[in-house]
Design a protein around this motif. Structure first.
Motif, PDB file in Angstrom:
ATOM      1  N   THR A  10       0.814  -1.218   0.000  1.00  0.00           N
ATOM      2  CA  THR A  10       0.000   0.000   0.000  1.00  0.00           C
ATOM      3  C   THR A  10       0.845   1.263   0.000  1.00  0.00           C
ATOM      4  O   THR A  10       0.387   2.306  -0.436  1.00  0.00           O
ATOM      5  CB  THR A  10      -0.947   0.037   1.208  1.00  0.00           C
ATOM      6  N   ASP A  11       2.095   1.196   0.491  1.00  0.00           N
ATOM      7  CA  ASP A  11       2.928   2.392   0.526  1.00  0.00           C
ATOM      8  C   ASP A  11       3.738   2.583  -0.760  1.00  0.00           C
ATOM      9  O   ASP A  11       4.463   3.565  -0.898  1.00  0.00           O
ATOM     10  CB  ASP A  11       3.860   2.367   1.734  1.00  0.00           C
ATOM     11  N   ALA A  12       3.631   1.676  -1.688  1.00  0.00           N
ATOM     12  CA  ALA A  12       4.346   1.810  -2.957  1.00  0.00           C
ATOM     13  C   ALA A  12       3.631   2.828  -3.851  1.00  0.00           C
ATOM     14  O   ALA A  12       2.412   2.795  -3.963  1.00  0.00           O
ATOM     15  CB  ALA A  12       4.426   0.460  -3.658  1.00  0.00           C
ATOM     16  N   PRO A  13       4.378   3.737  -4.486  1.00  0.00           N
ATOM     17  CA  PRO A  13       3.746   4.749  -5.334  1.00  0.00           C
ATOM     18  C   PRO A  13       3.182   4.172  -6.630  1.00  0.00           C
ATOM     19  O   PRO A  13       2.294   4.748  -7.244  1.00  0.00           O
ATOM     20  CB  PRO A  13       4.874   5.727  -5.625  1.00  0.00           C
ATOM     21  N   HIS A  14       3.697   3.063  -7.060  1.00  0.00           N
ATOM     22  CA  HIS A  14       3.215   2.410  -8.270  1.00  0.00           C
ATOM     23  C   HIS A  14       3.515   0.919  -8.172  1.00  0.00           C
ATOM     24  O   HIS A  14       4.339   0.499  -7.353  1.00  0.00           O
ATOM     25  CB  HIS A  14       3.842   3.019  -9.527  1.00  0.00           C
ATOM     26  N   PRO A  15       2.877   0.108  -8.971  1.00  0.00           N
ATOM     27  CA  PRO A  15       3.102  -1.347  -8.889  1.00  0.00           C
ATOM     28  C   PRO A  15       4.479  -1.729  -9.418  1.00  0.00           C
ATOM     29  O   PRO A  15       5.080  -0.976 -10.185  1.00  0.00           O
ATOM     30  CB  PRO A  15       2.005  -1.916  -9.786  1.00  0.00           C
ATOM     31  N   PRO A  16       4.984  -2.892  -9.018  1.00  0.00           N
ATOM     32  CA  PRO A  16       6.222  -3.389  -9.615  1.00  0.00           C
ATOM     33  C   PRO A  16       5.949  -3.773 -11.066  1.00  0.00           C
ATOM     34  O   PRO A  16       4.853  -4.183 -11.412  1.00  0.00           O
ATOM     35  CB  PRO A  16       6.561  -4.620  -8.764  1.00  0.00           C
ATOM     36  N   CYS A  17       6.941  -3.622 -11.904  1.00  0.00           N
ATOM     37  CA  CYS A  17       6.750  -3.888 -13.333  1.00  0.00           C
ATOM     38  C   CYS A  17       6.759  -5.396 -13.604  1.00  0.00           C
ATOM     39  O   CYS A  17       7.710  -6.086 -13.248  1.00  0.00           O
ATOM     40  CB  CYS A  17       7.835  -3.213 -14.153  1.00  0.00           C
ATOM     41  N   PRO A  18       5.732  -5.930 -14.249  1.00  0.00           N
ATOM     42  CA  PRO A  18       5.694  -7.352 -14.565  1.00  0.00           C
ATOM     43  C   PRO A  18       6.357  -7.684 -15.908  1.00  0.00           C
ATOM     44  O   PRO A  18       6.474  -8.848 -16.266  1.00  0.00           O
ATOM     45  CB  PRO A  18       4.190  -7.652 -14.623  1.00  0.00           C
ATOM     46  N   PHE A  19       6.769  -6.664 -16.645  1.00  0.00           N
ATOM     47  CA  PHE A  19       7.356  -6.877 -17.966  1.00  0.00           C
ATOM     48  C   PHE A  19       8.868  -7.026 -17.829  1.00  0.00           C
ATOM     49  O   PHE A  19       9.495  -6.357 -17.025  1.00  0.00           O
ATOM     50  CB  PHE A  19       7.008  -5.715 -18.896  1.00  0.00           C
ATOM     51  N   GLU A  20       9.433  -7.877 -18.627  1.00  0.00           N
ATOM     52  CA  GLU A  20      10.851  -8.199 -18.469  1.00  0.00           C
ATOM     53  C   GLU A  20      11.756  -7.159 -19.112  1.00  0.00           C
ATOM     54  O   GLU A  20      11.685  -6.921 -20.315  1.00  0.00           O
ATOM     55  CB  GLU A  20      11.117  -9.583 -19.055  1.00  0.00           C
ATOM     56  N   HIS A  21      12.598  -6.534 -18.277  1.00  0.00           N
ATOM     57  CA  HIS A  21      13.677  -5.652 -18.719  1.00  0.00           C
ATOM     58  C   HIS A  21      14.578  -5.436 -17.522  1.00  0.00           C
ATOM     59  O   HIS A  21      14.201  -5.746 -16.378  1.00  0.00           O
ATOM     60  CB  HIS A  21      13.147  -4.331 -19.281  1.00  0.00           C
ATOM     61  N   GLU A  22      15.773  -4.908 -17.725  1.00  0.00           N
ATOM     62  CA  GLU A  22      16.741  -4.809 -16.632  1.00  0.00           C
ATOM     63  C   GLU A  22      16.702  -3.474 -15.911  1.00  0.00           C
ATOM     64  O   GLU A  22      16.981  -3.403 -14.732  1.00  0.00           O
ATOM     65  CB  GLU A  22      18.138  -5.082 -17.175  1.00  0.00           C
ATOM     66  N   ASP A  23      16.412  -2.380 -16.592  1.00  0.00           N
ATOM     67  CA  ASP A  23      16.443  -1.067 -15.956  1.00  0.00           C
ATOM     68  C   ASP A  23      15.200  -0.838 -15.117  1.00  0.00           C
ATOM     69  O   ASP A  23      14.147  -1.396 -15.365  1.00  0.00           O
ATOM     70  CB  ASP A  23      16.531   0.028 -17.027  1.00  0.00           C
ATOM     71  N   SER A  24      15.341   0.006 -14.090  1.00  0.00           N
ATOM     72  CA  SER A  24      14.202   0.402 -13.281  1.00  0.00           C
ATOM     73  C   SER A  24      14.549   1.706 -12.562  1.00  0.00           C
ATOM     74  O   SER A  24      15.725   2.023 -12.425  1.00  0.00           O
ATOM     75  CB  SER A  24      13.832  -0.694 -12.282  1.00  0.00           C
ATOM     76  N   PRO A  25      13.638   2.495 -12.076  1.00  0.00           N
ATOM     77  CA  PRO A  25      12.201   2.287 -12.209  1.00  0.00           C
ATOM     78  C   PRO A  25      11.736   2.632 -13.619  1.00  0.00           C
ATOM     79  O   PRO A  25      12.420   3.348 -14.351  1.00  0.00           O
ATOM     80  CB  PRO A  25      11.617   3.244 -11.184  1.00  0.00           C
ATOM     81  N   CYS A  26      10.585   2.155 -13.958  1.00  0.00           N
ATOM     82  CA  CYS A  26      10.141   2.322 -15.338  1.00  0.00           C
ATOM     83  C   CYS A  26       8.757   2.933 -15.472  1.00  0.00           C
ATOM     84  O   CYS A  26       8.422   3.457 -16.524  1.00  0.00           O
ATOM     85  CB  CYS A  26      10.146   0.982 -16.041  1.00  0.00           C
ATOM     86  N   PHE A  27       7.918   2.854 -14.433  1.00  0.00           N
ATOM     87  CA  PHE A  27       6.525   3.277 -14.597  1.00  0.00           C
ATOM     88  C   PHE A  27       6.322   4.771 -14.456  1.00  0.00           C
ATOM     89  O   PHE A  27       6.945   5.422 -13.620  1.00  0.00           O
ATOM     90  CB  PHE A  27       5.616   2.579 -13.585  1.00  0.00           C
ATOM     91  N   GLN A  28       5.444   5.285 -15.282  1.00  0.00           N
ATOM     92  CA  GLN A  28       4.933   6.648 -15.131  1.00  0.00           C
ATOM     93  C   GLN A  28       3.432   6.585 -15.357  1.00  0.00           C
ATOM     94  O   GLN A  28       2.933   5.722 -16.067  1.00  0.00           O
ATOM     95  CB  GLN A  28       5.589   7.593 -16.137  1.00  0.00           C
ATOM     96  N   ARG A  29       2.729   7.496 -14.700  1.00  0.00           N
ATOM     97  CA  ARG A  29       1.270   7.530 -14.872  1.00  0.00           C
ATOM     98  C   ARG A  29       0.954   7.776 -16.339  1.00  0.00           C
ATOM     99  O   ARG A  29       1.627   8.566 -17.007  1.00  0.00           O
ATOM    100  CB  ARG A  29       0.656   8.607 -13.995  1.00  0.00           C
ATOM    101  N   HIS A  30      -0.088   7.107 -16.821  1.00  0.00           N
ATOM    102  CA  HIS A  30      -0.396   7.167 -18.248  1.00  0.00           C
ATOM    103  C   HIS A  30      -1.911   7.271 -18.436  1.00  0.00           C
ATOM    104  O   HIS A  30      -2.540   6.442 -19.081  1.00  0.00           O
ATOM    105  CB  HIS A  30       0.170   5.926 -18.931  1.00  0.00           C
ATOM    106  N   GLY A  31      -2.484   8.256 -17.791  1.00  0.00           N
ATOM    107  CA  GLY A  31      -3.909   8.491 -17.960  1.00  0.00           C
ATOM    108  C   GLY A  31      -4.768   7.514 -17.178  1.00  0.00           C
ATOM    109  O   GLY A  31      -4.285   6.790 -16.312  1.00  0.00           O
TER     110      GLY A  31
END
Ligand code: ZN
Length: 77
Positions: A10-31
């Motif tokens: 619940t304290d995470a700002p966004h979910p962990p990425c389920p898609f395979e890649h090595e770099d992180s963080p990767c998520f940004q809000r997208h509408g």
């Protein structure tokens, strides 16, 4: 892809990425989009969507009362 809110802390700002890649963080809000809260089409709830900047794939975070890819609510199952 759709996941339920309870699937990450619940304290995470966004979910962990389920898609395979090595770099992180990767998520940004997208509408967001609206989804019916009841299977018969009544009510509307805002669903936040995130974009993985490395894969170009999106992830939607559903309230815990929703099931991914189904118009049936959890209490009804
Ligand atoms: Zn990612």
């Amino acid at each position: 892809m759709q996941i339920r809110r309870a699937s990450f802390p619940t304290d995470a700002p966004h979910p962990p990425c389920p898609f395979e890649h090595e770099d992180s963080p990767c998520f940004q809000r997208h509408g967001h989009y609206k989804r019916n809260t009841q299977p018969e089409g009544s009510g509307r709830t805002r669903i936040q969507r995130f974009l993985c900047k490395f894969t170009g794939k999106t992830l939607s975070v559903l309230p815990d009362t929703f099931l991914p890819y189904r118009s049936i609510n959890v209490p009804d199952v």
